[in-house]
Scaffold this motif. Sequence first.
Motif, mmCIF file in Angstrom:
data_model
loop_
_atom_site.group_PDB
_atom_site.id
_atom_site.type_symbol
_atom_site.label_atom_id
_atom_site.label_comp_id
_atom_site.label_asym_id
_atom_site.label_seq_id
_atom_site.Cartn_x
_atom_site.Cartn_y
_atom_site.Cartn_z
ATOM 1 N N VAL A 80 7.994 0.750 -3.683
ATOM 2 C CA VAL A 80 7.742 1.836 -2.738
ATOM 3 C C VAL A 80 7.249 1.214 -1.429
ATOM 4 C CG1 VAL A 80 6.443 3.942 -2.257
ATOM 5 C CG2 VAL A 80 7.177 3.435 -4.598
ATOM 6 N N VAL A 81 7.923 1.527 -0.335
ATOM 7 C CA VAL A 81 7.594 0.955 0.970
ATOM 8 C C VAL A 81 7.096 2.073 1.889
ATOM 9 C CG1 VAL A 81 8.462 -0.295 2.977
ATOM 10 C CG2 VAL A 81 9.341 -0.831 0.686
ATOM 11 N N GLY A 82 5.871 1.937 2.369
ATOM 12 C CA GLY A 82 5.306 2.902 3.311
ATOM 13 C C GLY A 82 5.472 2.396 4.728
ATOM 14 N N ARG A 103 -0.229 5.894 4.119
ATOM 15 C CA ARG A 103 -1.148 6.751 3.363
ATOM 16 C C ARG A 103 -0.545 7.177 2.023
ATOM 17 N NH1 ARG A 103 -4.572 10.508 7.656
ATOM 18 N NH2 ARG A 103 -4.875 8.852 9.214
ATOM 19 N N VAL A 104 0.769 7.317 1.959
ATOM 20 C CA VAL A 104 1.402 7.614 0.678
ATOM 21 C C VAL A 104 1.252 6.429 -0.265
ATOM 22 C CG1 VAL A 104 3.594 8.082 -0.492
ATOM 23 C CG2 VAL A 104 3.037 9.292 1.621
ATOM 24 N N VAL A 105 1.437 5.222 0.270
ATOM 25 C CA VAL A 105 1.309 4.010 -0.552
ATOM 26 C C VAL A 105 -0.075 3.937 -1.208
ATOM 27 C CG1 VAL A 105 1.050 1.499 -0.363
ATOM 28 C CG2 VAL A 105 3.085 2.615 0.549
ATOM 29 N N PRO A 131 7.697 -0.080 -14.162
ATOM 30 C CA PRO A 131 7.060 -1.051 -13.265
ATOM 31 C C PRO A 131 7.233 -0.623 -11.808
ATOM 32 C CG PRO A 131 8.567 -2.128 -14.815
ATOM 33 C CD PRO A 131 8.841 -0.662 -14.881
ATOM 34 N N VAL A 132 6.133 -0.367 -11.132
ATOM 35 C CA VAL A 132 6.169 0.094 -9.737
ATOM 36 C C VAL A 132 5.274 -0.799 -8.882
ATOM 37 C CG1 VAL A 132 5.620 1.979 -8.150
ATOM 38 C CG2 VAL A 132 6.638 2.488 -10.380
ATOM 39 N N ALA A 133 5.799 -1.249 -7.766
ATOM 40 C CA ALA A 133 5.031 -1.986 -6.768
ATOM 41 C C ALA A 133 5.048 -1.186 -5.471
ATOM 42 C CB ALA A 133 5.614 -3.379 -6.551
ATOM 43 N N ALA A 134 4.091 -1.428 -4.586
ATOM 44 C CA ALA A 134 4.015 -0.678 -3.336
ATOM 45 C C ALA A 134 3.492 -1.577 -2.223
ATOM 46 C CB ALA A 134 3.113 0.547 -3.492
ATOM 47 N N VAL A 135 4.001 -1.353 -1.020
ATOM 48 C CA VAL A 135 3.570 -2.157 0.123
ATOM 49 C C VAL A 135 3.696 -1.344 1.399
ATOM 50 C CG1 VAL A 135 5.881 -3.126 0.476
ATOM 51 C CG2 VAL A 135 3.891 -4.384 1.304
#
Length: 309
Positions: free
Chosen positions: A94-96, A110-112, A135-139
């Motif tokens: 997930v990319v914010g 802010r969503v991240v 598996p979820v990553a966010a940046v």
Amino acid sequence: MAIEARDIVRGDAKEEVPGVRVKETQDQGVVVTEVEIYEEAAEKLMGKPRGHYVTLDVPTFKDRDPDLKRALMAKLTDQLKELLPEDIQGSVLVVGLGNWNATPDALGPRVVERILVTRHLGQVVPDDIKQRMRPVAAVAPGVLGTTGIETLDIIRGIVSEAKPDLVIAIDALAARNLDRLLGSVQIADTGIHPGSGVGNRRQGLTEESLGVPVIAIGVCTVVQSISIAQEAIHQIANQLADDVAFYDILKQMAPTEQRGLIDEVLGSRFSELMVTPKEIDMLIDDMADVLGEALNRALQPRLDASEWA
């Protein structure tokens, strides 16, 4: 937005654009419009890549009605689930997108902050949860002005190392219609071009550029000032056209002609201005809550909300 591009191309004739399919439904105050661009000619005419675009319109979101927020979250969850792979073992990044120092552009970061990040938990959670957990990553990579690095280069590097099966990019959009300001959410399977709505187009995050499918989620947080002037002219013309010949002429002008007239009279200084609501801080947080919850529910359909609260 694809729905606005479609309205512009249709014009006053209201005839559907060849090569475009549209479906509209409404439930619990949320209007869902699906636009599918499936022919090359339509792609060129609308200036949008071929693909599937879903717009969820909630013009009264600014009233901060908790029931409406829940309805929008539920609809977003359903729409996202249709685009996500059924195999929850596939990883997602997930990319914010956006600048966390500028509130109207801070939606992505802010969503991240609200995303349930699980990519690193595979070896520490019980097997029962691991089997049900995607598996979820966010940046939140920031913007070129604060990092000195193109967003695409940052995300491409992360994708090459983390090797996600899917990228979900969240960004703020610029609207042409006042009713869409903090009242419209667009989901697209065509990727995203950061900054394009405010004339600062960066390299796109697409399947072609990243090598993996990209789902884009955008929310209108600013509106062009020229759109406000056009709306004012439209309202005045409707009210006074019967009494003043000049306003009757304005009323008969096509929207593109009105915008051209405004731009000619006021010049580029006015047309380049972007406007946002004075309650933007609260509205961005409200929308981030909705998007974060919808993403968590869609990405982790086999986990109960109590397991990530």
